[in-house]
Design an enzyme around this catalytic site. Structure first.
Site, PDB file in Angstrom:
ATOM      1  N   HIS A   1      -2.347 -15.649  10.795  1.00 14.97           N
ATOM      2  CA  HIS A   1      -1.521 -14.451  10.653  1.00 14.97           C
ATOM      3  C   HIS A   1      -2.152 -13.213  11.288  1.00 14.97           C
ATOM      4  O   HIS A   1      -1.849 -12.099  10.894  1.00 14.97           O
ATOM      5  CB  HIS A   1      -1.203 -14.146   9.187  1.00 14.97           C
TER       6      HIS A   1
ATOM      7  N   PRO B   1       0.839  -1.212   0.000  1.00 13.18           N
ATOM      8  CA  PRO B   1       0.000   0.000   0.000  1.00 13.18           C
ATOM      9  C   PRO B   1       0.867   1.253   0.000  1.00 13.18           C
ATOM     10  O   PRO B   1       1.842   1.337   0.726  1.00 13.18           O
ATOM     11  CB  PRO B   1      -0.806  -0.101   1.296  1.00 13.18           C
ATOM     12  N   GLU B   2       0.525   2.183  -0.860  1.00 13.44           N
ATOM     13  CA  GLU B   2       1.269   3.439  -0.919  1.00 13.44           C
ATOM     14  C   GLU B   2       0.461   4.526  -0.224  1.00 13.44           C
ATOM     15  O   GLU B   2      -0.620   4.280   0.298  1.00 13.44           O
ATOM     16  CB  GLU B   2       1.547   3.789  -2.376  1.00 13.44           C
TER      17      GLU B   2
END
Ligand SMILES: [Zn+2]
Length: 273
Positions: free
Chosen positions: A101, A2-3
């Site tokens: 996770h 993700p940016e």
């Protein structure tokens, strides 16, 4: 990964849903990697705090907290989340299956849970009692003068400088390529060689590209889910990124791919000088 626009979208989505809620207690997994602060310290810092706001700083999600039992300003603290490659923040009811996770579960007074799930474990959780500002300048707020100063005397390629999180934080590979295309600057140009006019175009392009992507809700190409669990987002129309060999949208020259700072870099050899 993700940016900035994705992180901004996630932070805004989370803020809408959890601001004002209270973290009652926190469960953390026994894996080491996700915890930048000691797990015990994280659990202690987060328990019994009210969520004041969720916002983005660089590519970090910052959750501003205040203890419910001590509301002095000094007690302010922050939960800092970096999503890494595959990290997600989910808001679930306690009966929702806990995916493999899952590394953190914060029980909220509203009856919901805020969960951090990260299969590849590049994400990081930390807490801070001082205001977290990140390492570099904020690309959406930086003035032209400050922006130009970052690149003065810098001998590295402009693309590397844009990716350097100590200079600007949050500009990732996609947005660096797209900004350089819009500004008409080749990624390998030495940062210090940029003229004032070029720097002005780049300053404008970085903000434009990021704002457009935020408006569209991020444009990550990796598997990524927002805080409400919806898969996928609108895609920013990439003009060069991952368009190797395809015709430039402006001049029809095939887009070229090179490697700069170890990252796949895409540009138009005719439009970018
Ligand atoms: Zn072109």
């Amino acid at each position: 990964m993700p940016e900035l626009p994705e992180v901004e979208t996630i932070a805004r989505g989370l803020a809408k849903r959890v601001n004002g809620d209270v973290i009652e207690s926190v469960w953390l997994s026994n894996k080491k990697e996700p915890f930048k602060s000691a797990p015990k310290q994280i659990a202690r810092t987060l328990a019994d705090t009210k969520i004041l706001d969720v916002r983005r700083v660089g590519k970090h999600i910052v959750i501003d907290l205040t203890p419910v039992k001590d509301d002095s300003a000094k007690a302010a603290r922050q939960w800092i989340v970096h999503l890494g490659m595959t990290g997600r923040m989910l808001i679930e009811t306690p009966d929702a299956a806990i995916p493999k996770h899952t590394h953190a579960i914060a029980k909220l007074t509203s009856g919901r849970e805020l969960r951090f799930v990260d299969p590849r474990r590049f994400g990081r959780l930390a807490v801070s009692e001082t205001r977290f500002t990140g390492p570099g300048a904020e690309p959406l707020d930086i003035s032209f003068e400050e922006f130009a100063k970052l690149f003065r005397k810098r001998k590295t390629p402009i693309k590397s400088a844009l990716l350097n999180q100590k200079l600007l934080h949050g500009v990732g590979n996609i947005y660096a390529d797209e900004s350089l295309f819009r500004a008409g600057i080749r990624p390998r140009r030495q940062a210090a060689s940029l003229t004032k006019a070029e720097l002005e175009r780049l300053h404008k392009a970085v903000k434009e590209v990021l704002r457009e992507a935020i408006k569209l809700g991020g444009s990550s190409v990796s598997d990524y889910v927002d805080s409400e669990g919806r898969e996928g987002f609108f895609q920013l129309q990439h003009r060069v990124y991952l368009r190797t060999g395809e015709p430039c949208l402006t001049c029809k020259t095939p887009i070229r791919r090179i490697v700069v700072a170890g990252r796949g870099t895409h540009y138009c050899p005719k439009c970018q000088k």
